[in-house]
Structures are given as C-alpha cells and as structure tokens.
Write an enzyme that holds these catalytic residues in place. Structure first.
Site, PDB file in Angstrom:
ATOM      1  N   LYS A  65       9.043   4.909  -3.580  1.00  0.00           N
ATOM      2  CA  LYS A  65       9.081   3.828  -2.574  1.00  0.00           C
ATOM      3  C   LYS A  65      10.543   3.512  -2.308  1.00  0.00           C
ATOM      4  O   LYS A  65      11.384   3.548  -3.312  1.00  0.00           O
ATOM      5  CB  LYS A  65       8.308   2.938  -2.924  1.00  0.00           C
ATOM      6  CG  LYS A  65       8.280   1.609  -1.817  1.00  0.00           C
ATOM      7  CD  LYS A  65       7.508   0.505  -2.256  1.00  0.00           C
ATOM      8  CE  LYS A  65       7.383  -0.761  -1.290  1.00  0.00           C
ATOM      9  NZ  LYS A  65       6.453  -1.779  -1.830  1.00  0.00           N
ATOM     10  N   SER A 140       2.868  -3.108   1.539  1.00  0.00           N
ATOM     11  CA  SER A 140       4.071  -2.518   2.113  1.00  0.00           C
ATOM     12  C   SER A 140       4.386  -1.156   1.457  1.00  0.00           C
ATOM     13  O   SER A 140       5.067  -0.472   2.110  1.00  0.00           O
ATOM     14  CB  SER A 140       5.423  -3.576   1.672  1.00  0.00           C
ATOM     15  OG  SER A 140       5.573  -3.511   0.093  1.00  0.00           O
ATOM     16  N   SER A 164       0.904  -5.067  -2.478  1.00  0.00           N
ATOM     17  CA  SER A 164       1.686  -3.981  -1.779  1.00  0.00           C
ATOM     18  C   SER A 164       1.247  -2.636  -2.325  1.00  0.00           C
ATOM     19  O   SER A 164       1.795  -1.716  -1.754  1.00  0.00           O
ATOM     20  CB  SER A 164       3.048  -4.064  -1.700  1.00  0.00           C
ATOM     21  OG  SER A 164       3.598  -4.996  -0.679  1.00  0.00           O
TER      22      SER A 164
END
Lengths: 473, 96
Positions: A65, A140, A164
């Site tokens: 990420k 997210s 997330s």
C-alpha cells in the site's frame, strides 16, 4: 512453465525454492499487471526489490500500500501533496518482509491518506472492483485488495484504521487481517490515526495471512506502541479442532442495516461452524451503535494533528503562489489535499479546538472507554466473535461520494475492533444476489490472533469460499 | 456551523478554501455534527476517557546514540534548501 494462476504463498512455497521459478512468477505477475491494470487501476507503480535471503516468504511477491515507506521508492499516500517524495528509509515491516525473502513488486492504490472506504479519493483516480468494474473495491486499501483478487501478486500489505484492510478484502473476495493494536510495528507507516492504525496482510487464504503475520509481527524499539508480547507459531495452530470453542454472535451486528443477501451468507457461515462443533453464544456489545460517530470524532482529530506535517517545508509539494510563510502553508494545503482529506482535517481541527474539545473529543474518548469495556466483558464469555465484515457487497463507483455519512457507515462493523484494539479477520463466505463477494468477520481478544486463525481456517477449509475467483478478461 | 466558523477552522488548519468549498463543507458539517449528537444520549459522568486501546504508560528506553540518516539525506526531499537548512519564504517583516 508452472501454473501460477491464483496460487497462494503456501501452495507456491516448494516451487519457489527454485530461483528460475521465482523469476517466472515475477514475470507472470508483471504481465498480468501490464494487461489488466489499465482497467483496474489497482497498481500505482511497479518495481523490483528483494534481498535474496531465504526465509518464511522466500520468493513470495508482494504489493505494498502506498502509505508504507520503501527506501528509494516514491511514497505518496495517493495524495498530490506527497508527489515526488522518495522515502529515505524502510518501514520496519518492509525490512522484515525482505529479511524473510519476500519480493516487492510495486505499490498499490489507496484512498488519499487512507481517508475513504472506496478507493475513490485517490489522486490517481479510483481502483475498480475486479468482480465488476462498475463497483468500488472498498477502501482504503482498495488497490491492495483488488490486486490480490485479480492475481497481480501473491499477497499485499495494507493498513487498517477503521476497517481499511477488512472491508476491501470482503468486497473483493479475499482474506484481510487487522492484527491487534501493538502487534505489528507502524514505524514507516504514514500516520493517520495513531491510536487506531495497524498494518496487516491481504491474501488469498487464511494460511497465507498467518504466514505473513508470523513474519511481520513483533516488538520494534522504533515504535513505542508496539508491544513486547511473544509471537506464537501461527502456522502450528491451523487445522486444530475448534470443537467446543465458544463463538459469540453479537446481536447489534445483525440489525436492519445488514443487507438480506449478506445476512443469509453470514447465517450459512455460522452453520458451518456449528457443524464443526463450536458452541454458539448470543452476546451483546451494547455500545456498537455509537462506534461510527465515536470513530469519526477520534480518527479525524488524530489525522488533523498527524497531517500538520504536510506544510510544504520538508517534503512534497510547495505552492508557487505564496509570498509569505502563512500563505505558503495555506496554498500548499489547498492545492495538495483532496476534498475528503480537507473535510477530515477540518472536522478534526474543529473537534480539538478551544471550546469544542470537551463536547466532541473528550466525549468520544469516554464512549471509547465504554466500547473497550464491552469487548473486555464479552471476551470473558467467548473465544471468538462472528459478524459480517460489511453491511453490503461492493457498492457502485460514485454511489456514496456526495454523502460522507453514508460512506462512513460502510465501516460500521469494522470500526469497533480498531477502537478497542482487538484483532479481526475477514474471510470470503459467498456472494450477494448480484454475484459480488461477501466476507465474514472473526474477532478475538487482544493478542489472540492464534484463536482467530484457528477458527477462520476451520471455517475456510469447510466452506471453500476463498477459492471463488472473479471473471477477468 | 456557519460560514465564518468554517473559515475560522480552515485558518486554524492552515488550509485555504474556495467559496464553493466553504459552502460544501458547511453542509457536510451540519450533517456530520448532527450524527455526533447521538453520543449525547449516553451518561458518561462516571466514565474515564481513553486515548488508546490499552492503557500504556510512558514507554522509556536507554538513551543510546545510534546512527541517523543525516541532514543531507533528509534534505533531498525538500522543496527548497539552502546549505544544510530548509528554505522557507520570509517570516520576519521588512522594517518600513
């Protein structure tokens, strides 16, 4: 050439001892990314980094990420304000992955600074759900989840502040783990909500999640909130019987907010566990309905403080419009931050500002106490909780972008684990009426990831829903 | 929250906003703060606040000197620099 398609790390382990096979796997993923990423937008940048060492993750390709620092790579949190920032150091989790032989393939899209539940607030544009391109992958860590679901990598790292990792894992039909607060070092993770953030794996099986957590967990002197608690051998508990384990079903997670076609899948999942001999216990977490408002006071408050560092002085964007210092700050943040980032920073600034602190932030911290007490009490009665991960399947792109509160509610079942610090995992358990993935969430008491893995592995082995795949072009 | 209040908060947070953004935020905050009102239903008079899931006390370590990245390395990302310093627009006013 071996068939690499949708293989898990544990399935690939023996193959990857051969260096040539490891290189072929790398090329396999690169080719898939090249072909399919233009439509999915899950991967922001590709690269190659490996230590050449042998360990628990030898040759296993990861995507990271874009809020986890990789030395020498650009790290942007999908925000204009950090474009061009080259990390001068590795996050501790990256050092650990490399030490255990993992290969870094590149970086995954995300909501800007992890502010979002749909991966639509990214300055690079939204990621699409591999199961249906008209839908979001959740967020997210939407890029990480879509990438694992689309077979762009074997595993990915994400971060979870309010769901997330778990919510996008649920919406993309993969496994996502948020470890206990303090289990994994956050050194090198760009901070969002420091009392909530945890790094964890997104994978195609519970076994892979256990393998990865074993590699990244542990105390780190560079993160004073990482706790010095022994890391057990998670792989050893997989396959142990769950007979007689007490599984709590919290009634607050099965109210009217839960879509009927999600509920039916969760009910089936619970029946599978019953067949495995678990004892069901009806329990209550009475403050669950306060989780979303509590979180949306606390998380933006912490974010407003953490994001004060993005001021155009030390790194990233600096506005060219400004003539003096204050207008330089103002314009840099105006130009560099997106709509949701501004909304959250301002909300947090308001909740912490003189005259409002008691009314919002202090009050939310008291409600958080109540929620911690709820979980303490319930884990005296049960070993594990089973709930839905998300109230619905993947929603459509754009559907919730103009209604912040509707977007915030998509985290209603995941937020409590962050507020109370307990570990939680989402595991695929079926499909909605529209053929979109549904995840079931397991929670356990703090630092008891072993029970979480034992239970979710037993479920996965019987349900076999982790092997459902999207139909990609 | 009215327009002046949005501007006050934006100033505290050092974010310039367009008129359109101010109007949008005014509406968003009215909605979001309304949802926060549900917390008023709880009696919290005897509940202590927690800032952290586990009640961690101060965490200390030995004060041992270790290698650091060094200013040169850290300045590589600076939008503007001067020798070993971050360069910023003028802070002190000119004497007129």
């Amino acid at each position: 050439m071996s068939d690499f398609s949708f293989k898990t790390a544990t399935e690939l382990q023996s193959t990857l001892r051969d260096t040539k096979a490891a290189e072929a796997l790398d090329s396999y993923y690169k080719a898939r990314i090249e072909k399919l990423n233009p439509s999915l937008n899950a991967v922001l940048r590709t690269g190659h980094m490996a230590s050449g060492k042998k360990g628990k993750l030898s040759g296993v390709p990861f995507l990271i990420k874009d809020n986890i620092c990789v030395k020498g790579w650009e790290v942007t949190c999908a925000s204009r304000i950090l474009k061009g920032f080259i990390s001068p150091y590795h996050a501790t989790v990256i050092e650990k992955l490399l030490e255990e032989g993992a290969v870094l393939l590149g970086q995954a899209n995300m909501d800007e600074f992890a502010f979002g539940s749909s991966c639509e607030t990214s300055c690079y544009g939204p990621t699409k759900n591999p199961w249906n391109n008209a839908h979001t992958p959740g967020g997210s860590s939407g890029g990480s989840a879509a990438a694992v679901s689309a077979d762009f990598c074997t595993m990915a790292l994400g971060s979870d502040t309010g769901g997330s990792i778990r919510q996008p894992a649920s919406l993309c039909g993969i496994v996502g783990l948020k470890p206990t607060y303090g289990r994994v070092s956050r050194f090198g993770l760009v901070a969002f909500g420091s009392s909530l953030d945890q790094i964890g794996p997104l994978s195609r099986s519970v076994k892979d999640a256990a393998l990865c957590l074993g590699a990244i967990a542990g105390f780190d002197p560079k993160d004073s909130t990482s706790l010095d608690v022994k890391v057990p051998d998670y792989m050893a508990v997989l396959g142990e019987s769950v007979k007689g384990m007490r599984v709590g079903i919290p009634k607050e997670y099965f109210d009217d907010s839960l879509a009927p076609d999600v509920k039916s899948q969760i009910d089936e999942a619970i029946q599978i566990l019953v067949k495995e001999g678990v004892e069901l216990v009806s329990v209550s977490l009475p403050h669950t309905r306060y989780a979303v408002p509590t979180y949306y006071v606390i998380a933006p408050s912490e974010a407003s403080s953490n994001l004060a560092r993005f001021d155009g002085v030390k790194y990233g964007l600096r506005s060219q419009k400004a003539s003096d210092m204050i207008s330089m700050y103002n314009s840099t943040r105006e130009e560099g931050l997106g709509r949701e980032a501004k909304r959250r920073i301002l909300l947090g600034t308001y909740a912490l500002s003189s005259g409002y602190y008691d009314e919002y932030y202090l009050k939310a911290m008291r409600v958080r106490s109540k929620m911690v007490e709820d979980f303490d009490a319930v884990f005296k009665k049960v070993d594990c909780l089973v709930t839905p991960t998300s109230p619905t399947g993947a929603f459509k792109l754009g559907e919730k972008m103009n209604d912040p509160w509707a977007m915030y509610l998509s985290d209603m079942y995941t937020i409590s684990a962050n507020l109370s610090g307990v570990p939680a995992i989402s595991v695929p358990c079926g499909l909605t009426a529209d053929g979109l993935p549904v995840g079931v969430q397991f929670m356990a008491k703090a630092f008891d990831e072993a029970s979480l893995f034992k239970m979710s592995y037993a479920f996965e082995s019987k349900s076999k829903k982790s092997s459902l795949r999207p139909k990609l072009a | 929250m009215d327009e002046a209040e949005v501007k006050r908060i934006a100033h505290l947070a050092r974010i310039a906003l367009s008129d359109e953004e101010i109007q949008g935020l005014k509406k968003d905050f009215a909605d979001i703060l309304g949802h926060f009102r549900t917390l008023d239903k709880l009696d919290l008079s005897k509940t202590p606040p927690v800032s952290h899931p586990f009640r961690l006390k101060n965490v200390f370590r030995e004060d041992i000197i270790k290698d650091s990245l060094g200013s040169e390395r850290l300045l590589e990302n600076a939008p503007a620099k001067n020798r070993s310093m971050f360069q910023v627009p003028q802070v002190i006013e000119n004497k007129s």
